[in-house]
Write an enzyme that holds these catalytic residues in place. Structure first.
Site, PDB file in Angstrom:
ATOM      1  N   GLU A  40     -12.608   1.869  19.563  1.00 23.79           N
ATOM      2  CA  GLU A  40     -12.392   3.161  19.923  1.00 23.79           C
ATOM      3  C   GLU A  40     -13.473   4.588  21.265  1.00 23.79           C
ATOM      4  OE1 GLU A  40     -12.658   6.923  17.889  1.00 23.79           O
ATOM      5  OE2 GLU A  40     -12.650   6.048  15.564  1.00 23.79           O
ATOM      6  N   LYS A 173     -14.155  10.344   6.062  1.00 23.22           N
ATOM      7  CA  LYS A 173     -15.063  11.525   6.216  1.00 23.22           C
ATOM      8  C   LYS A 173     -14.853  12.270   4.795  1.00 23.22           C
ATOM      9  CE  LYS A 173     -16.135  11.469  10.841  1.00 23.22           C
ATOM     10  NZ  LYS A 173     -14.910  10.319  11.034  1.00 23.22           N
TER      11      LYS A 173
END
Length: 321
Positions: A40, A173
């Site tokens: 990405e 995260k």
């Protein structure tokens, strides 16, 4: 209870291949059935500070090549979705000014001729459109804390429910609502595998405090699970979650302090939506004296290596057409 999160299930909700351009190297590898790993560009344009992002772009592509696969960094440049970028195009991605593009933004960026960095959702969609089933990133998007009020849920989760790509990541995260994220993945019938771990990773930390449903011990096992998943007709993708290398894990005390400070900071500044993650990452990088950046770089490189190993295992097990 968090609000219901609608997850599309149509196997036809995918991008047509026509608008997407592959580099010559990637096109040749796909045509020959050689292993390819998508990477990405949001990580480069919005997740890492300059000049570390440009060095990371080369390092990640080298990590994929070192394991015997072809890297294919994905972005939209001049309104053209591209799978596989030249050094000059990587310079543009890392130079700043690119819009952050999820799946819903791709048509707009293409129609208006804009430059954009692709998120997990958009990268997976473009990779699938050209026949690349492996994708490596740092962390998956997820359900944000307070989503019962804000409805702030990453499009990554809905996209994976209808996009047949295996995403190698280090979980999500710790700024996110991890159990809610795992629940939404389950709702979307997206299998979650732990790579040599029983714990779902928390990006900077090896253990988010929540288990993974399944565990695999090798790239060959991961490839076998992916082939079986696809052979049974599921339109969904899959998550292969690998913890950050133990030597590079962010210390628990530093992590917890930065997380508390970061959450207070975004609340105080009224930061919401897609701007939350970049703001928190910037705070982690600045507040840790560079430790979180080293962790970020280490985990994404490890994920690129693992994705390439799985891609090679898939190619080795696929008979030539």
């Amino acid at each position: 209870m968090m609000p219901h999160v609608p997850v599309p299930v149509s196997p036809h909700a995918r991008l047509p291949p026509a608008p997407t351009v592959m580099s010559e190297e990637v096109a040749a590898a796909v045509a020959a059935g050689r292993p390819v790993v998508a990477l990405e560009s949001t990580l480069l344009a919005h997740g890492l500070p300059r000049p570390h992002n440009r060095a990371a772009a080369d390092d990640l592509e080298a990590a994929v090549r070192d394991q015997g696969a072809v890297p294919a960094t994905v972005a939209v440049l001049d309104g053209v979705p591209r799978v596989g970028l030249s050094p000059a195009e990587l310079d543009r991605v890392c130079g700043g000014g690119l819009v952050k593009l999820s799946v819903r933004d791709l048509g707009v960026a293409v129609g208006l001729g804009r430059d954009g960095a692709t998120t997990v959702a958009a990268t997976a969609a473009l990779a699938q459109a050209v026949g690349v089933p492996l994708f490596a990133t740092g962390g998956l998007g997820g359900v944000h804390r307070g989503a019962r009020d804000s409805w702030d849920v990453s499009a990554d989760l809905a996209a994976l429910a209808v996009t047949g790509v295996l995403v190698v990541c280090s979980g999500v995260k710790s700024i996110l609502d991890v159990p809610a994220t795992l629940e939404v993945l389950e709702t979307g019938s997206v299998p979650v595998l732990g790579y040599r771990t029983d714990a779902f990773p928390g990006f900077y930390r090896r253990d988010s405090g929540h288990p993974v449903p399944w565990r695999v011990e090798s790239p060959v096992e991961a490839a076998a699970v992916w082939r079986a998943h696809r052979s049974l007709g599921s339109p969904a993708g899959m998550v292969l979650a690998q913890p950050v290398p133990a030597a590079d894990e962010l210390a628990a005390g530093v992590h917890d302090r930065l997380l508390d400070e970061g959450m207070a900071l975004v609340a105080r500044r009224g930061i919401t939506g897609k701007d939350v993650t970049p703001a928190l990452l910037e705070h982690f990088h600045a507040g840790s004296g560079g430790a979180s950046l080293r962790t970020n770089l280490a985990l994404v490189r490890a994920n690129a290596e693992l994705a390439a190993q799985v891609a090679v295992a898939l190619a080795d097990a696929t008979p030539p057409s």
